[in-house]
Design an enzyme around this catalytic site. Structure first.
Site: not given
Lengths: 129, 287
Positions: B193, B240, B12, B59
């Site tokens: 990431h 995530e 995303h 976030h």
């Protein structure tokens, strides 16, 4: 080992992952003011107020001296040391037109071009794997 | 009875939203990622879901550190996107399904998940970008949404094992819903990431492939290590994957992998998209 020493040795101290900040309760408490300031940047009005007078904005959120110095220096690793969390710091970076690759380059001491190339090279490692 | 059709799993990355805003889907940098949605578009056109249950992480749009729920379930009639601070265009609102949300909440608490319930909840790029990818073109969203946010910001994070159990409990609740909704489950974020620290830019294809290979047939294999172990394997934000793990749990025992795409890099991320179709349960087959 007294009880206080074991309290001070928080989860981050128990588990160190090289080059990887673990944003735990210690960091969240230490960084609260800095992160609160960055969270406020969801509002365009607040971003404008910060840009109009950065020092006054630090006062409004009671940033620590360490946090103020890190922000004045635009030094992301120092902001993280001062308890900053990258999700909130990204909103500060956005004010300066910086994206996560710019921020990644700064933290790794690379040029943005070299940082981008490192990520592109990771794709080739995929082919070799 | 309600039917769980399958699950869409996708990265995303906010920059994807930027690329959509600039119409860059077919640029050489972006097309290897966007093309991974062609089979998903075809499947959605046939499956015709009317509800999406979305496991994602906020976030810093809706939740701040003043109150940080481990698991938060939306129970609103509608959900709004808003300015996240770095320039993504704000997207149109999402219709909720409050009755189904409360049914899920009842089921989760019955199964001893001590969740937070939210009658007002902003949804950030982690929900919005996957919707834009699945239903491009800017028309009305064709599904109502039940957002379920998992804390991936402030450690201690919930264990991968607990996230899978949460997803399984959500699936159980969905299957006991008396409506005739056709449900698609989303797991968003990942794969490997890292945005912060001197290891920023870290990508781990070996671990990503392990996750993609096991997600369908053996999701418990993704839960044998701790959340901090996943941070080490997949990067600070690679955690995530717990959203994928929870979403997989909601799909039931048996799934069929219909599509998979893995592309490095999108921004700082090893980007991935998967589509898993749920196999009907014995009860559903008998119905």
């Amino acid at each position: 080992m007294g009880a206080i020493e074991s309290i001070e040795a928080g989860p981050a101290a128990r588990r160190a992952i090289p080059g990887t900040p673990v944003f735990d309760g210690d960091a969240a408490a230490r960084g609260y003011a800095l992160n609160a300031m960055c969270y406020s940047f969801n509002s365009a009005e607040n971003r404008a107020a910060y840009q109009a007078d950065e020092e006054a904005y630090f006062d409004r959120f009671n940033l620590t001296q360490e946090q103020r110095e890190a922000v004045r220096a635009r030094d992301v690793l120092k902001m993280i040391e001062a308890g900053g969390n990258i999700y909130y710091l990204a909103k500060l970076a956005g004010i300066y037109g910086l994206n996560v690759q710019d921020v990644g380059a700064q933290q790794t001491g690379m040029s943005v071009e070299a940082f981008r190339q490192m990520l592109l090279d990771a794709a080739h490692q995929q082919e070799e794997a | 009875m309600a039917q769980i059709l399958g699950g869409v799993f996708t990265s995303h990355v906010p920059a994807i939203g930027g690329a959509i805003a600039r119409g860059q889907e077919q640029d050489p940098y972006w097309s290897p990622f966007f093309d991974g949605f062609k089979p998903i578009h075809r499947w959605l056109a046939t499956a015709k879901p009317d509800v999406a249950v979305v496991f994602y992480n906020d976030h810093g749009l809706n939740f701040f550190l003043d109150k940080m729920p481990t698991f938060a379930v939306g129970a609103a009639e509608s959900y709004h996107n808003a300015d996240e601070g770095w320039g993504l265009p704000v997207q149109k609102a999402f219709k909720g399904d409050a009755a189904l949300s409360w049914h899920i909440i009842e089921g989760l608490v019955e199964d001893e998940f001590d969740i937070t319930t939210c009658q007002s909840m902003l949804v950030d790029h982690a929900l919005v970008v996957p919707f834009q990818l699945c239903w491009p073109g800017g028309g009305a969203w064709p599904v109502r949404v039940v957002p379920i946010a998992i804390n991936t910001v402030q450690h201690p994070l919930p264990s991968p094992k607990r996230c899978l159990a949460l997803g399984r409990a959500v699936g159980k609740a969905l299957r006991s819903w008396q409506g005739d909704e056709r449900i698609v489950v989303f797991g968003t974020g990942g794969l490997s990431h890292q945005l912060d620290g001197s290891r920023a830019g870290f990508i781990n294809q070996r671990y990503d492939r392990f996750c993609m290979d096991n997600l369908g047939p053996a999701p418990d294999a993704l839960t044998t290590i701790s959340a901090l172990d996943i941070v080490e394997e997949a990067g600070s934000q690679g955690i995530e994957i717990v959203n994928w793990i929870a979403a997989r749990g909601a799909l039931g025992e048996d799934v069929t992998e219909l599509s998979r795409n893995y592309h490095i890099p999108i921004s700082n991320t090893a980007a991935a998209t998967m589509l898993l179709a749920s196999e009907p349960t014995a009860l559903e087959k008998a119905a």
